[in-house]
Design a protein around this motif. Structure first.
Motif, PDB file in Angstrom:
ATOM      1  N   ILE A  43      51.272 -18.632-125.098  1.00  0.00           N
ATOM      2  CA  ILE A  43      51.586 -16.919-125.530  1.00  0.00           C
ATOM      3  C   ILE A  43      50.577 -16.148-124.639  1.00  0.00           C
ATOM      4  CG2 ILE A  43      51.426 -14.965-127.233  1.00  0.00           C
ATOM      5  CD1 ILE A  43      52.366 -17.224-129.184  1.00  0.00           C
ATOM      6  N   SER A  44      51.211 -15.203-123.935  1.00  0.00           N
ATOM      7  CA  SER A  44      50.546 -14.201-123.219  1.00  0.00           C
ATOM      8  C   SER A  44      50.695 -12.734-123.596  1.00  0.00           C
ATOM      9  CB  SER A  44      50.976 -14.116-121.655  1.00  0.00           C
ATOM     10  OG  SER A  44      50.805 -15.594-121.192  1.00  0.00           O
ATOM     11  N   ASP A  45      49.349 -12.059-123.432  1.00  0.00           N
ATOM     12  CA  ASP A  45      49.486 -10.505-123.672  1.00  0.00           C
ATOM     13  C   ASP A  45      49.780 -10.018-122.567  1.00  0.00           C
ATOM     14  OD1 ASP A  45      48.933 -10.634-126.513  1.00  0.00           O
ATOM     15  OD2 ASP A  45      46.956 -11.258-126.071  1.00  0.00           O
ATOM     16  N   GLN A  46      50.447  -8.567-122.507  1.00  0.00           N
ATOM     17  CA  GLN A  46      50.629  -7.767-121.582  1.00  0.00           C
ATOM     18  C   GLN A  46      49.287  -7.200-120.898  1.00  0.00           C
ATOM     19  OE1 GLN A  46      53.855  -7.278-120.452  1.00  0.00           O
ATOM     20  NE2 GLN A  46      54.407  -8.643-122.191  1.00  0.00           N
ATOM     21  N   GLU A  47      48.242  -7.143-121.760  1.00  0.00           N
ATOM     22  CA  GLU A  47      47.060  -6.763-120.870  1.00  0.00           C
ATOM     23  C   GLU A  47      45.826  -7.447-121.559  1.00  0.00           C
ATOM     24  OE1 GLU A  47      45.075  -2.339-121.207  1.00  0.00           O
ATOM     25  OE2 GLU A  47      46.640  -2.453-122.179  1.00  0.00           O
ATOM     26  N   VAL A  48      44.882  -7.845-120.728  1.00  0.00           N
ATOM     27  CA  VAL A  48      43.732  -8.250-121.137  1.00  0.00           C
ATOM     28  C   VAL A  48      42.549  -7.524-120.920  1.00  0.00           C
ATOM     29  CG1 VAL A  48      41.884 -10.332-120.823  1.00  0.00           C
ATOM     30  CG2 VAL A  48      44.535 -10.656-121.033  1.00  0.00           C
ATOM     31  N   LYS A  49      41.669  -7.148-121.686  1.00  0.00           N
ATOM     32  CA  LYS A  49      40.393  -6.517-121.552  1.00  0.00           C
ATOM     33  C   LYS A  49      39.219  -7.046-122.085  1.00  0.00           C
ATOM     34  CE  LYS A  49      42.486  -1.965-122.808  1.00  0.00           C
ATOM     35  NZ  LYS A  49      42.349  -0.830-123.849  1.00  0.00           N
ATOM     36  N   VAL A  50      38.280  -7.192-121.054  1.00  0.00           N
ATOM     37  CA  VAL A  50      36.924  -7.789-121.472  1.00  0.00           C
ATOM     38  C   VAL A  50      35.944  -6.694-121.497  1.00  0.00           C
ATOM     39  CG1 VAL A  50      35.063  -9.766-121.079  1.00  0.00           C
ATOM     40  CG2 VAL A  50      37.764  -9.965-120.879  1.00  0.00           C
ATOM     41  N   GLN A  51      35.282  -6.288-122.596  1.00  0.00           N
ATOM     42  CA  GLN A  51      34.275  -5.204-122.476  1.00  0.00           C
ATOM     43  C   GLN A  51      32.928  -5.969-122.850  1.00  0.00           C
ATOM     44  OE1 GLN A  51      36.459  -3.060-125.458  1.00  0.00           O
ATOM     45  NE2 GLN A  51      37.191  -1.443-123.900  1.00  0.00           N
ATOM     46  N   GLN A  92      42.215 -17.762-125.980  1.00  0.00           N
ATOM     47  CA  GLN A  92      41.413 -18.829-125.791  1.00  0.00           C
ATOM     48  C   GLN A  92      40.542 -18.721-124.465  1.00  0.00           C
ATOM     49  OE1 GLN A  92      43.931 -21.890-126.947  1.00  0.00           O
ATOM     50  NE2 GLN A  92      43.482 -21.803-129.176  1.00  0.00           N
ATOM     51  N   GLN A  93      41.288 -18.714-123.348  1.00  0.00           N
ATOM     52  CA  GLN A  93      40.935 -18.681-121.968  1.00  0.00           C
ATOM     53  C   GLN A  93      39.654 -17.647-121.948  1.00  0.00           C
ATOM     54  OE1 GLN A  93      44.098 -18.331-119.179  1.00  0.00           O
ATOM     55  NE2 GLN A  93      45.380 -19.712-120.118  1.00  0.00           N
ATOM     56  N   TYR A  94      39.967 -16.438-122.499  1.00  0.00           N
ATOM     57  CA  TYR A  94      38.916 -15.537-122.128  1.00  0.00           C
ATOM     58  C   TYR A  94      37.739 -15.563-123.337  1.00  0.00           C
ATOM     59  CZ  TYR A  94      41.917 -13.548-118.594  1.00  0.00           C
ATOM     60  OH  TYR A  94      42.609 -13.397-117.483  1.00  0.00           O
ATOM     61  N   CYS A  95      38.113 -15.907-124.369  1.00  0.00           N
ATOM     62  CA  CYS A  95      36.963 -15.891-125.561  1.00  0.00           C
ATOM     63  C   CYS A  95      36.084 -16.871-125.495  1.00  0.00           C
ATOM     64  CB  CYS A  95      37.411 -15.926-126.888  1.00  0.00           C
ATOM     65  SG  CYS A  95      38.236 -14.278-127.140  1.00  0.00           S
ATOM     66  N   TRP A  96      36.702 -18.303-125.289  1.00  0.00           N
ATOM     67  CA  TRP A  96      35.939 -19.627-125.473  1.00  0.00           C
ATOM     68  C   TRP A  96      34.736 -19.456-124.299  1.00  0.00           C
ATOM     69  CZ3 TRP A  96      40.327 -24.071-125.292  1.00  0.00           C
ATOM     70  CH2 TRP A  96      40.642 -24.176-126.603  1.00  0.00           C
ATOM     71  N   PRO A  97      34.756 -18.811-123.317  1.00  0.00           N
ATOM     72  CA  PRO A  97      33.524 -19.064-122.506  1.00  0.00           C
ATOM     73  C   PRO A  97      32.512 -18.317-122.853  1.00  0.00           C
ATOM     74  CG  PRO A  97      35.498 -18.621-120.935  1.00  0.00           C
ATOM     75  CD  PRO A  97      36.121 -18.573-122.189  1.00  0.00           C
ATOM     76  N   LEU A  98      32.903 -16.924-123.655  1.00  0.00           N
ATOM     77  CA  LEU A  98      31.678 -16.085-124.302  1.00  0.00           C
ATOM     78  C   LEU A  98      31.300 -16.847-125.607  1.00  0.00           C
ATOM     79  CD1 LEU A  98      33.800 -12.837-123.912  1.00  0.00           C
ATOM     80  CD2 LEU A  98      31.702 -13.405-122.647  1.00  0.00           C
ATOM     81  N   ALA A  99      32.013 -17.363-126.232  1.00  0.00           N
ATOM     82  CA  ALA A  99      31.652 -18.150-127.317  1.00  0.00           C
ATOM     83  C   ALA A  99      30.671 -19.503-127.024  1.00  0.00           C
ATOM     84  CB  ALA A  99      33.027 -18.790-128.432  1.00  0.00           C
ATOM     85  N   ILE A 106      34.937 -10.567-130.498  1.00  0.00           N
ATOM     86  CA  ILE A 106      36.219 -10.229-131.055  1.00  0.00           C
ATOM     87  C   ILE A 106      37.258  -9.904-130.312  1.00  0.00           C
ATOM     88  CG2 ILE A 106      37.146  -7.881-132.351  1.00  0.00           C
ATOM     89  CD1 ILE A 106      34.192  -6.949-132.768  1.00  0.00           C
ATOM     90  N   GLY A 107      38.112 -10.959-130.771  1.00  0.00           N
ATOM     91  CA  GLY A 107      39.372 -11.190-129.968  1.00  0.00           C
ATOM     92  C   GLY A 107      40.638 -10.656-130.674  1.00  0.00           C
ATOM     93  N   VAL A 108      41.522  -9.724-130.227  1.00  0.00           N
ATOM     94  CA  VAL A 108      42.745  -9.002-130.663  1.00  0.00           C
ATOM     95  C   VAL A 108      43.901  -9.748-129.743  1.00  0.00           C
ATOM     96  CG1 VAL A 108      43.755  -6.952-131.064  1.00  0.00           C
ATOM     97  CG2 VAL A 108      41.341  -7.123-131.074  1.00  0.00           C
ATOM     98  N   ALA A 109      44.704 -10.286-130.448  1.00  0.00           N
ATOM     99  CA  ALA A 109      45.981 -10.817-129.897  1.00  0.00           C
ATOM    100  C   ALA A 109      46.949 -11.081-130.960  1.00  0.00           C
ATOM    101  CB  ALA A 109      45.780 -12.294-129.171  1.00  0.00           C
ATOM    102  N   ALA A 110      48.146 -11.493-130.546  1.00  0.00           N
ATOM    103  CA  ALA A 110      49.478 -11.549-131.347  1.00  0.00           C
ATOM    104  C   ALA A 110      49.112 -12.709-132.207  1.00  0.00           C
ATOM    105  CB  ALA A 110      50.694 -11.829-130.324  1.00  0.00           C
ATOM    106  N   THR A 111      49.816 -12.467-133.378  1.00  0.00           N
ATOM    107  CA  THR A 111      49.761 -13.669-134.503  1.00  0.00           C
ATOM    108  C   THR A 111      50.829 -14.640-133.533  1.00  0.00           C
ATOM    109  OG1 THR A 111      50.323 -12.208-136.014  1.00  0.00           O
ATOM    110  CG2 THR A 111      51.194 -14.335-136.418  1.00  0.00           C
ATOM    111  N   GLY A 112      50.082 -16.300-133.722  1.00  0.00           N
ATOM    112  CA  GLY A 112      50.601 -17.119-133.057  1.00  0.00           C
ATOM    113  C   GLY A 112      49.943 -17.374-131.722  1.00  0.00           C
ATOM    114  N   SER A 113      48.950 -16.678-131.475  1.00  0.00           N
ATOM    115  CA  SER A 113      48.332 -16.706-130.033  1.00  0.00           C
ATOM    116  C   SER A 113      47.228 -17.828-129.873  1.00  0.00           C
ATOM    117  CB  SER A 113      47.772 -15.254-129.696  1.00  0.00           C
ATOM    118  OG  SER A 113      46.826 -15.096-130.339  1.00  0.00           O
ATOM    119  N   GLY A 114      46.831 -18.449-130.912  1.00  0.00           N
ATOM    120  CA  GLY A 114      45.768 -19.514-130.835  1.00  0.00           C
ATOM    121  C   GLY A 114      44.367 -18.883-131.155  1.00  0.00           C
TER     122      GLY A 114
END
Length: 115
Positions: A43-51, A92-99, A106-114
């Motif tokens: 699943i992909s979101d339309q926009e990814v922001k890393v702050q 997961q691609q963007y949060c796992w490296p930080l974790a 804090i990850g905000v994503a669609a239900t079912g996104s993993g």
């Protein structure tokens, strides 16, 4: 409060989501359920922001596009592949490296996104 759970890696913490009905589903159960309801693509979101912690956008950050990019033990990477997941989901691609750096996420994503 904000947070996400998990354990291990010496990062402390813990808690987070889970199903209240007993044990956690296996990777095979999750993949089987995903195969019944999904196209086999992540699943992909339309926009990814890393702050950064103050909310400023970051222009440079690590991403694990494939399971082999993650510094997980081979047994974990092999189990994910064997379960049929094609690649980490976008969140997961963007949060796992930080974790993996023991940073709060804090990850905000669609239900079912993993998440």
């Amino acid at each position: 409060g904000a947070g996400g759970g998990g354990s291990g890696g010496g990062c402390g913490g813990g808690g987070g989501g889970g199903s209240g009905g007993g044990g956690m589903p296996s990777l095979q159960d999750l993949a089987r359920n995903s195969a019944q309801h999904c196209s086999g693509q992540t699943i992909s979101d339309q926009e990814v922001k890393v702050q950064d912690p103050s909310g400023r956008p970051m222009s440079s950050y690590q991403r694990y596009a494939q399971f082999d990019d993650a510094p997980f033990p081979p047994v974990i990477r092999d189990a994910l592949k064997k379960a049929g997941f094609p690649a980490p989901s976008q969140i997961q691609q963007y949060c796992w490296p930080l974790a993996m750096q023991c940073k709060d996420v804090i990850g905000v994503a669609a239900t079912g996104s993993g998440k």
